[in-house]
Scaffold this active site. Structure first.
Site, PDB file in Angstrom:
ATOM      1  N   ASP A 105       0.850  -1.202   0.000  1.00 18.37           N
ATOM      2  CA  ASP A 105       0.000   0.000   0.000  1.00 18.37           C
ATOM      3  C   ASP A 105       0.881   1.245   0.000  1.00 18.37           C
ATOM      4  OD1 ASP A 105      -2.074   1.771   0.172  1.00 18.37           O
ATOM      5  OD2 ASP A 105      -2.533   1.362   2.270  1.00 18.37           O
ATOM      6  N   GLU A 108      -2.488  10.158  -0.991  1.00 23.96           N
ATOM      7  CA  GLU A 108      -3.763   9.442  -0.934  1.00 23.96           C
ATOM      8  C   GLU A 108      -4.170   9.215   0.504  1.00 23.96           C
ATOM      9  OE1 GLU A 108      -6.440   5.855  -0.863  1.00 23.96           O
ATOM     10  OE2 GLU A 108      -4.547   6.172   0.134  1.00 23.96           O
TER      11      GLU A 108
HETATM   12 ZN   LIG Z   1      -3.529   2.798  -0.481  1.00 27.74          ZN
END
Ligand SMILES: [Zn+2]
Length: 468
Positions: free
Chosen positions: A301, A335
């Site tokens: 991620d 993000e």
């Molecule tokens: Zn992410």
């Protein structure tokens, strides 16, 4: 390991010459009933023999975590720009975005004080939390499993630490949905608790794994509400605290956090592309986010999403494919901490001269790809579903409804069809936003298959467009 095979050479017969001629008239795809299948095989073979995605991921994760506005995030921007330049991509550039700087601080501790002694729990501040005073917050604890339960308790939580202990539902096969159903505790728990006079919030980590690793993430303070500190404890810690409370409802917990907000800085989205040879202003975007949380190194991620995109362009380029429309890789910034990169990208003045037909986001980890998710209206979906057979050589299931994400979401305003790579999600939340999200948790072959899937899809969309 790199396997290099020498191409077989032979004298073209009349038949092969005719076939070549036909393939030229067929738009440079290939003959037969299943266009792009040969190209898919070629991309797959190159991807699996070279594993380029993993090589770049190794470089990204070697920088450490890439929390928005951190020096490592700035280094990652430079690294990815250099990688794009080394690949000879077109139009490599940075686009600015203003991001918030928050730092974790050295002190993070939870101590349970009972009649028989003191027990520590592993803990991490939730991103954006205010710190405690130096001596910490010491208070009684009240355990809740839902916001409704908290609201019913109302003023009873005044002066206490609210402990949100609702687990992610382990019976849901779609773990992202289970995450979505439990995330309100982490995102809004502190504000809700504060509105009834609570002094701090402790939240059970959002993971299906039973271990002693706390998971962080973002929180939001509602306007006008007193900001109280908030932290996540591991699932083991949460079970332990819950059992302690059953034995001794009057126990005290001391929470110490030294995190801090440090204003804002300018950071960047990183952009590079293969410019289309026929319709350069029409764009197929593929991307992920370059920032990560400050636990682990953001390998899945979303380092994985970034290298999926970059490797997709490398495969297309180095297979000698020449797309009609532009295929653009974007590594979005921020993000995790507010989504400013995605918003600023969609609103940048350059976008006025461009038309983003489709945007593919990869932000679900580097696991075995199963589906390509396609949004947009039903007609578009049905039209694109005819390409499903191209994912079979990758052992994927096919194309389904879905896709999109925080980074590309704002492009919907421009009529862009949002899409997303959907890998297997069973173990994603074991490591999401935690110390477990490191390179060792990424399987090179699974990662590469995701990149090949993106390459195939980008190329087909760039050749065929989305409309009949
Ligand atoms: Zn992410």
């Amino acid at each position: 390991m790199k396997i290099i095979r020498t191409p077989r050479r032979y004298a073209p017969s009349l038949l092969t010459a005719l076939l070549l001629l036909f393939s030229t008239f067929a738009g440079g795809t290939e003959t037969g009933k299943k266009p792009y299948l040969d190209i898919t095989q070629k991309l797959l073979k190159k991807g699996l023999t070279e594993e380029g995605a993993f090589v770049i991921l190794k470089k990204i994760t070697s920088l450490g975590h890439r929390l928005t506005a951190s020096p490592q995030a700035a280094a990652a921007v430079e690294l990815m720009k250099q990688e794009m330049e080394d690949l000879n991509l077109d139009n490599v550039h940075l686009e600015p975005t203003r991001v918030q700087r928050w730092v974790r601080g050295k002190e993070e501790a939870v101590l349970i004080s009972r009649m028989f002694g003191i027990s520590p729990l592993t803990v991490c501040a939730i991103g954006g939390s205010v710190p405690t005073l130096e001596k910490g917050v010491t208070a009684r604890v009240i355990e809740v499993f839902s916001m409704d339960e908290l609201r019913k308790l109302g003023d009873q939580v005044n002066g206490k630490i609210v402990f949100f202990n609702r687990p992610m539902d382990p019976t849901m096969m779609e773990t992202f949905r289970a995450y979505g159903r439990a995330a309100d505790q982490r995102v809004n728990g502190a504000s809700e608790a504060s509105s009834f006079g609570a002094r701090a919030a402790l939240v059970r980590s959002l993971t299906t794994r039973f271990d002693d690793v706390p998971h962080t993430g973002l929180m939001q303070y509602a306007p006008g509400i007193k900001k109280i500190p908030a932290a996540c404890i591991s699932t083991m810690g949460a079970e332990y605290l819950s059992s302690c409370l059953k034995e001794d409802p009057d126990l005290r917990v001391n929470l110490k956090l030294s995190c801090a907000s440090r204003g804002s800085v300018i950071s960047y989205n990183v952009i590079g592309q293969i410019t289309g040879c026929e319709k350069p202003e029409e764009i197929i975007l593929v991307g992920g986010h370059l920032d990560s949380w400050d636990k682990g190194t953001g390998a899945h991620d979303d380092g994985a999403g970034c290298v999926h995109a970059l490797e997709a362009l490398r495969l297309i380029k180095e297979c000698g494919l020449n797309p009609k429309r532009t295929i653009r890789a974007v590594m979005f910034m921020d993000e995790e901490f507010g989504g400013t990169g995605g918003r600023d990208y969609a609103r940048a003045p350059q976008r006025e001269h461009e038309r983003h037909l489709a945007a593919i986001e990869s932000d679900r980890g580097g696991f075995l790809p199963l589906w390509m998710g396609v949004g947009g209206d039903e007609n578009t979906f049905e039209r694109l579903k005819k390409w499903e057979y191209l994912f079979k050589p990758l052992n994927m299931i096919g194309i389904r409804r879905g896709g999109g994400g925080v980074d590309i979401g704002p492009l919907a305003e421009h009529g862009t069809v949002l899409m997303g790579l959907i890998p297997d999600c069973q173990s994603y939340f074991d490591l999401h936003h935690s110390d477990n999200d490191v390179l060792a948790a990424v399987h090179p072959r699974e990662l590469e298959l995701g990149a090949v899937a993106c390459a195939v899809w980008c190329y087909v969309l760039a050749q065929e467009g989305l409309t009949p």
